[in-house]
Design an enzyme around this catalytic site. Sequence first.
Site, PDB file in Angstrom:
ATOM      1  N   CYS A 175       0.852  -1.090  -0.013  1.00 58.95           N
ATOM      2  CA  CYS A 175      -0.074  -0.402  -0.188  1.00 58.95           C
ATOM      3  C   CYS A 175       0.936   0.470   0.125  1.00 58.95           C
ATOM      4  O   CYS A 175       0.665   2.477  -0.337  1.00 58.95           O
ATOM      5  CB  CYS A 175      -1.146  -0.142   0.909  1.00 58.95           C
ATOM      6  N   HIS A 202      -3.485   7.692   2.464  1.00 57.48           N
ATOM      7  CA  HIS A 202      -3.534   5.903   2.646  1.00 57.48           C
ATOM      8  C   HIS A 202      -5.225   5.400   3.252  1.00 57.48           C
ATOM      9  O   HIS A 202      -4.876   5.753   4.192  1.00 57.48           O
ATOM     10  CB  HIS A 202      -2.501   4.527   2.252  1.00 57.48           C
ATOM     11  N   ASN A 220     -10.390   1.093   0.568  1.00 59.35           N
ATOM     12  CA  ASN A 220      -8.935   0.761   0.421  1.00 59.35           C
ATOM     13  C   ASN A 220      -8.388   0.075  -0.690  1.00 59.35           C
ATOM     14  O   ASN A 220      -8.636  -1.926  -1.511  1.00 59.35           O
ATOM     15  CB  ASN A 220      -8.103  -0.681   1.387  1.00 59.35           C
TER      16      ASN A 220
HETATM   17  O1  UT7 Z   1      -3.703  -1.099   4.269  1.00 60.69           O
HETATM   18  C1  UT7 Z   1      -2.581  -1.114   4.252  1.00 60.69           C
HETATM   19  C2  UT7 Z   1      -3.142  -2.201   5.212  1.00 60.69           C
HETATM   20  N1  UT7 Z   1      -4.160  -2.341   6.114  1.00 60.69           N
HETATM   21  C3  UT7 Z   1      -4.529  -1.338   6.934  1.00 60.69           C
HETATM   22  O2  UT7 Z   1      -3.851  -0.499   7.746  1.00 60.69           O
HETATM   23  C4  UT7 Z   1      -5.964  -2.444   7.965  1.00 60.69           C
HETATM   24  C5  UT7 Z   1      -5.649  -2.188   9.426  1.00 60.69           C
HETATM   25  N2  UT7 Z   1      -6.551  -2.888  10.668  1.00 60.69           N
HETATM   26  C6  UT7 Z   1      -8.069  -2.865  10.103  1.00 60.69           C
HETATM   27  O3  UT7 Z   1      -8.210  -1.662   9.586  1.00 60.69           O
HETATM   28  C7  UT7 Z   1      -8.241  -3.177  11.115  1.00 60.69           C
HETATM   29  O4  UT7 Z   1      -7.950  -3.694  12.064  1.00 60.69           O
HETATM   30  C8  UT7 Z   1      -9.625  -3.982  11.029  1.00 60.69           C
HETATM   31  C9  UT7 Z   1     -10.573  -2.873  10.349  1.00 60.69           C
HETATM   32  C10 UT7 Z   1      -9.282  -5.019   9.612  1.00 60.69           C
HETATM   33  C11 UT7 Z   1     -10.316  -4.664  11.663  1.00 60.69           C
HETATM   34  O5  UT7 Z   1     -11.104  -3.689  12.361  1.00 60.69           O
HETATM   35  P1  UT7 Z   1     -10.803  -4.260  14.485  1.00 60.69           P
HETATM   36  O6  UT7 Z   1     -11.333  -2.707  14.863  1.00 60.69           O
HETATM   37  O7  UT7 Z   1      -9.116  -3.817  14.673  1.00 60.69           O
HETATM   38  O8  UT7 Z   1     -11.646  -4.861  15.074  1.00 60.69           O
HETATM   39  P2  UT7 Z   1     -10.606  -6.262  15.338  1.00 60.69           P
HETATM   40  O9  UT7 Z   1      -9.810  -6.974  14.336  1.00 60.69           O
HETATM   41  O10 UT7 Z   1     -10.387  -5.660  16.619  1.00 60.69           O
HETATM   42  O11 UT7 Z   1     -11.892  -7.460  15.552  1.00 60.69           O
HETATM   43  C12 UT7 Z   1     -12.886  -6.980  16.338  1.00 60.69           C
HETATM   44  C13 UT7 Z   1     -14.388  -7.987  16.667  1.00 60.69           C
HETATM   45  C14 UT7 Z   1     -14.084  -9.507  16.301  1.00 60.69           C
HETATM   46  O12 UT7 Z   1     -14.438  -9.900  17.356  1.00 60.69           O
HETATM   47  P3  UT7 Z   1     -14.560 -10.613  18.882  1.00 60.69           P
HETATM   48  O13 UT7 Z   1     -13.160 -11.098  18.960  1.00 60.69           O
HETATM   49  O14 UT7 Z   1     -14.116  -9.245  19.857  1.00 60.69           O
HETATM   50  O15 UT7 Z   1     -16.227 -11.164  18.628  1.00 60.69           O
HETATM   51  C15 UT7 Z   1     -14.094 -10.056  15.170  1.00 60.69           C
HETATM   52  O16 UT7 Z   1     -13.589 -11.197  15.030  1.00 60.69           O
HETATM   53  O17 UT7 Z   1     -14.770  -7.766  14.999  1.00 60.69           O
HETATM   54  C16 UT7 Z   1     -14.868  -8.900  14.354  1.00 60.69           C
HETATM   55  N3  UT7 Z   1     -14.584  -8.723  13.328  1.00 60.69           N
HETATM   56  C17 UT7 Z   1     -15.875  -8.739  11.927  1.00 60.69           C
HETATM   57  N4  UT7 Z   1     -16.830  -7.945  12.501  1.00 60.69           N
HETATM   58  C18 UT7 Z   1     -17.945  -8.263  11.739  1.00 60.69           C
HETATM   59  C19 UT7 Z   1     -13.768  -8.373  12.416  1.00 60.69           C
HETATM   60  N5  UT7 Z   1     -13.695  -8.380  11.360  1.00 60.69           N
HETATM   61  C20 UT7 Z   1     -15.187  -8.611  10.794  1.00 60.69           C
HETATM   62  C21 UT7 Z   1     -16.714  -8.013   9.879  1.00 60.69           C
HETATM   63  N6  UT7 Z   1     -17.832  -7.941  10.827  1.00 60.69           N
HETATM   64  N7  UT7 Z   1     -15.702  -8.108   9.286  1.00 60.69           N
END
Ligand code: UT7
Length: 335
Positions: A114, A256, A286
Amino acid sequence: MSAGRAAVVAGIGSYVPPNLVTNDDLTARLDTSDAWIRSRTGIAERYVVSPGTSTGDLAVEAGLRALKSAGDERVGAVVLATTTPDQPCPGTAPQVAARLGLGQVPAFDVAAVCSGFLYGLASAAGLIAAGVADSVLLIAADAFTTIVNPGDRTTAVIFADGAGAVVLRAGSAAERGAIGPLVLGSDGELSHLITVPAGGSRQRSSDRPVDPEDHYFQMLGRDTYRHAVERMTAASAEAAERAGWSLDDVDRFAAHQANARILDAVSDRLGIPEERRLSNIARVGNTGAASLPLLLAEATADGTLRAGHRVLLTAFGGGLSWGAATVDWPELQTI
Ligand code: UT7
């Protein structure tokens, strides 16, 4: 060698494929919801390639528009930043150059995930400074959905497809449109945060059977998030300082489009108010390397980004890799 020649932005263009996918479309096949995607990523919809469409196809469309915008359909080199080349070998840039009718110009791919657009800017500026080319078409394009696991809700809701391009020409550092100081960095100790584990020489030279999941993009989201905020904040502050700008001087901040919460966190830390932040993530998601030039092209077209604006750019991605740069935005035609 013509040391001291700066790379100046002379044209811009972008392209997204016609296939629109809303959050509701995704909830039909994934355990997710429109509310989760909007609140955790800021994304409402995105464009994805149709079967048979490649990164090279997107790159040609964006490249064509950038060449037209520059008013000159010839350039001395093509650089293509992508994580999703049309095939592992050869690079996609020579085919894109040929399809654009640019003949036998130097053409190569840049793999910086990215951060690819900013690494590509450095490569293009280097070609100009070294006297290899007087003008360069820099395209950043990704058909990211071709490597994302459609069943992985943590990545399938974020990543999307698109392309953006700029024409850079030789000029002086003092003129409007000149790329200012470029800050780039990497941390291979953290390469495991973002990977496609299979398909490269590491996996191919091993005699272990391949897990089909390993052909897909994998990301440790929470850790990646933290590093994205820290690195884009630090790189942005450094680029502004090296350009002699205070952060109050920044008229438009283009980061980005990884996740709207990341953008807010970085902007808040830098003290850049909301009205100076460019964002299109709600509509395009993204788009990997394409994210920055797609944002710049759309903002130029809709008038949010205008000649004379001091623009601070930053990106972050797998590698880990990151970067930032400044540009005093020039008058550009949009196609
Ligand atoms: O492009 C260059 C590099 N990429 C980035 O910079 C992306 C960086 N990361 C992110 O944008 C975020 O970490 C994500 C969008 C990928 C995830 O968001 P988050 O707020 O960090 O969520 P998390 O991984 O901490 O997950 C929170 C909860 C989890 O459930 P539990 O364990 O709390 O029960 C996940 O399983 O959200 C759950 N979850 C979802 N729920 C519904 C993860 N993805 C989804 C989803 N829908 N699509």
